[in-house]
Design a protein around this motif. Sequence first.
Motif, short mmCIF file in Angstrom:
data_model
loop_
_atom_site.label_atom_id
_atom_site.label_comp_id
_atom_site.label_asym_id
_atom_site.label_seq_id
_atom_site.Cartn_x
_atom_site.Cartn_y
_atom_site.Cartn_z
N ALA A 54 0.81 -1.09 0.01
CA ALA A 54 0.12 -0.07 0.08
C ALA A 54 0.92 1.28 -0.05
CB ALA A 54 -0.94 0.02 1.22
N TRP A 55 2.07 1.23 0.69
CA TRP A 55 3.06 2.54 0.83
C TRP A 55 3.28 2.79 -0.64
CZ3 TRP A 55 0.20 2.90 4.66
CH2 TRP A 55 0.60 2.51 5.81
N ARG A 56 3.95 1.43 -1.51
CA ARG A 56 4.37 1.72 -2.56
C ARG A 56 3.34 2.20 -3.61
NH1 ARG A 56 6.78 -3.29 -1.09
NH2 ARG A 56 5.23 -4.61 -2.39
N ARG A 57 2.10 2.01 -3.44
CA ARG A 57 1.01 2.48 -4.31
C ARG A 57 0.59 3.97 -3.79
NH1 ARG A 57 -2.20 -2.44 -2.95
NH2 ARG A 57 -1.15 -4.30 -4.23
N GLY A 58 1.38 4.64 -2.91
CA GLY A 58 1.31 6.00 -2.82
C GLY A 58 0.19 6.13 -1.38
N LEU A 128 -6.94 -4.81 1.19
CA LEU A 128 -5.76 -4.32 0.79
C LEU A 128 -5.24 -4.49 -0.44
CD1 LEU A 128 -4.20 -4.74 4.48
CD2 LEU A 128 -5.08 -2.64 3.52
N LEU A 129 -5.61 -5.82 -0.85
CA LEU A 129 -5.04 -6.32 -2.09
C LEU A 129 -5.58 -5.55 -3.21
CD1 LEU A 129 -3.70 -8.64 -4.15
CD2 LEU A 129 -5.58 -9.72 -3.73
N ARG A 130 -6.79 -4.78 -3.02
CA ARG A 130 -7.14 -4.24 -4.24
C ARG A 130 -7.41 -2.66 -3.96
NH1 ARG A 130 -13.03 -7.91 -4.31
NH2 ARG A 130 -11.68 -9.84 -4.65
N LEU A 131 -6.64 -2.09 -3.05
CA LEU A 131 -6.29 -0.74 -3.23
C LEU A 131 -5.41 -0.11 -4.46
CD1 LEU A 131 -4.96 -0.10 0.55
CD2 LEU A 131 -7.40 0.23 -0.55
N PRO A 132 -6.11 0.74 -5.09
CA PRO A 132 -5.55 1.14 -6.36
C PRO A 132 -4.21 2.11 -6.06
CG PRO A 132 -7.36 2.48 -5.93
CD PRO A 132 -7.42 1.64 -4.94
N ALA A 133 -3.37 2.35 -7.02
CA ALA A 133 -2.45 3.20 -6.89
C ALA A 133 -2.83 4.73 -6.88
CB ALA A 133 -1.51 3.18 -8.07
N ILE A 134 -2.24 5.60 -6.14
CA ILE A 134 -2.63 6.87 -5.99
C ILE A 134 -1.73 7.74 -5.84
CG2 ILE A 134 -5.07 6.46 -4.66
CD1 ILE A 134 -3.63 7.10 -2.20
N GLU A 135 -1.91 9.08 -6.01
CA GLU A 135 -0.73 9.96 -6.29
C GLU A 135 0.22 10.01 -5.03
OE1 GLU A 135 -3.92 10.89 -6.46
OE2 GLU A 135 -4.04 10.97 -8.92
N PRO A 136 1.62 9.71 -5.04
CA PRO A 136 2.39 9.79 -3.80
C PRO A 136 2.49 11.21 -3.61
CG PRO A 136 3.70 9.35 -5.87
CD PRO A 136 2.15 9.44 -6.40
N LEU A 137 2.66 11.47 -2.04
CA LEU A 137 3.02 12.48 -1.47
C LEU A 137 4.31 12.65 -0.94
CD1 LEU A 137 -0.33 13.08 0.69
CD2 LEU A 137 -0.08 13.53 -1.79
N ASP A 138 5.07 13.62 -1.46
CA ASP A 138 6.46 13.73 -1.08
C ASP A 138 6.46 14.27 0.27
OD1 ASP A 138 7.42 12.62 -3.44
OD2 ASP A 138 7.30 14.86 -4.40
N PRO A 139 7.15 13.86 1.17
CA PRO A 139 7.26 14.51 2.48
C PRO A 139 7.67 15.88 2.47
CG PRO A 139 9.24 13.37 2.31
CD PRO A 139 8.36 12.77 1.07
N GLU A 334 -0.69 20.90 -10.67
CA GLU A 334 -1.11 20.26 -12.49
C GLU A 334 -0.02 19.00 -12.45
OE1 GLU A 334 -0.32 23.81 -14.66
OE2 GLU A 334 -2.43 24.27 -14.43
N GLN A 335 1.26 18.95 -11.99
CA GLN A 335 2.18 17.82 -12.06
C GLN A 335 1.36 16.63 -11.43
OE1 GLN A 335 5.95 19.02 -10.51
NE2 GLN A 335 6.17 20.80 -12.11
N MET A 336 0.87 16.86 -10.43
CA MET A 336 0.11 15.60 -9.44
C MET A 336 -0.98 15.38 -10.08
SD MET A 336 0.68 16.57 -5.57
CE MET A 336 -0.13 14.93 -5.20
N PHE A 337 -1.81 16.22 -10.77
CA PHE A 337 -3.11 15.90 -11.22
C PHE A 337 -3.28 16.50 -12.69
CE2 PHE A 337 -3.49 16.13 -6.63
CZ PHE A 337 -4.03 14.98 -6.39
N PRO A 338 -2.62 16.02 -13.88
CA PRO A 338 -2.73 16.42 -15.14
C PRO A 338 -4.15 16.48 -15.59
CG PRO A 338 -1.53 14.27 -15.15
CD PRO A 338 -1.67 14.78 -13.60
#
Length: 373
Positions: A54-58, A128-139, A334-338
Amino acid sequence: MSSSATPSTVERAFGAALYADTDATLDTGASLLAADPASDAELARRGAEFVAAAWRRGWQPADVVRIVRRDLDDVHVRLVSALILREDRTPRGPRWAAQLDELDADAEPPRTDRFTHATTVLELYRLLLRLPAIEPLDPPPPRQDAPHDSRMLGRIRALLAKAEATGFPEEAEALSAKAQELMARHSIDEALLAARTHAKDAPGACRIGVEPPYETAKAVLLDAVAGANRCRAVWNEPLAFSTVVGFEPDLEAVELLYTSLLVQATAAMTKAEAAQRAGGRKRTKTFRQSFLAAYAHRIGDRLATVAEGQVASAEGELLPVLAAREVAVTDHMEQMFPDTVTTRMRGVDDAAGWQEGAAAADRAQVRARPPLR
């Protein structure tokens, strides 16, 4: 001639339960696990792997807990909280650390029979298996908060908590006004300090839950608060959150103010609804929908007026600093959400609810910040 290894109990249970939605397949997987105590260690290890995936998917801890709470039950929330705390105690930035701190350290689910426990685990792992990838948030960039900054944020939180708790509108107004002044001072001082010291300050993002019911009106309210604090909000309706993009002091202000206004709106709506019921009214859902829609619309108008006044009063070095920050926030968003689309509120057709919501918004405290300096 070689032969393939025999699948483990956990693998057979996963094969039966995780890739279908029926109770029958879930029961089959749970029965396999319940009959084999030796599988417990592998089952726990695989849970840690699902959390790490899940962390790897954002996803972040608060995001996972929020969606488990929405789609499953409290026992699953306790189970996933325990998994998260065991999986990784190394925070990835201050927001991540704060989310871990909010989890219940004693979150282990209650003891039950093996079949019931296995069912709970499989239901959680299926989600948890079916969580989609979402936009990662940089710290956010690392900062050394001065004691003054920490004290100021503490004062802001305390003032808003008192404003939400009081039953006297005048007192709430005074408390919220003071909190707004402190928010503005904190944000402006941070912006000027970063500009003067040429600090490597850049926009970041955070996610804020926007959950049913009446989620569209709540998303509109959050968008209005974000815009007034020089941030941008993008709503993900299926996953019940908005991503707010902005500089860290402004993100903190958005979280605090949105939460406070939502609490004030809910309290005002409950009071207005009680008065409507006393008069013989029964259409609760349409009243609430229209109330919150009007509240969000009116708050948006007021916040927009405040924001325009802030820009008009800006002088000296602050105006170009704020202009540069606005461009940076827009570019980052706009970079995160084109690809984004607009949405409309539906089901807003209750005149009494609209009038009461607009009146409540007028009473809510969103007094203009002090002139920018």
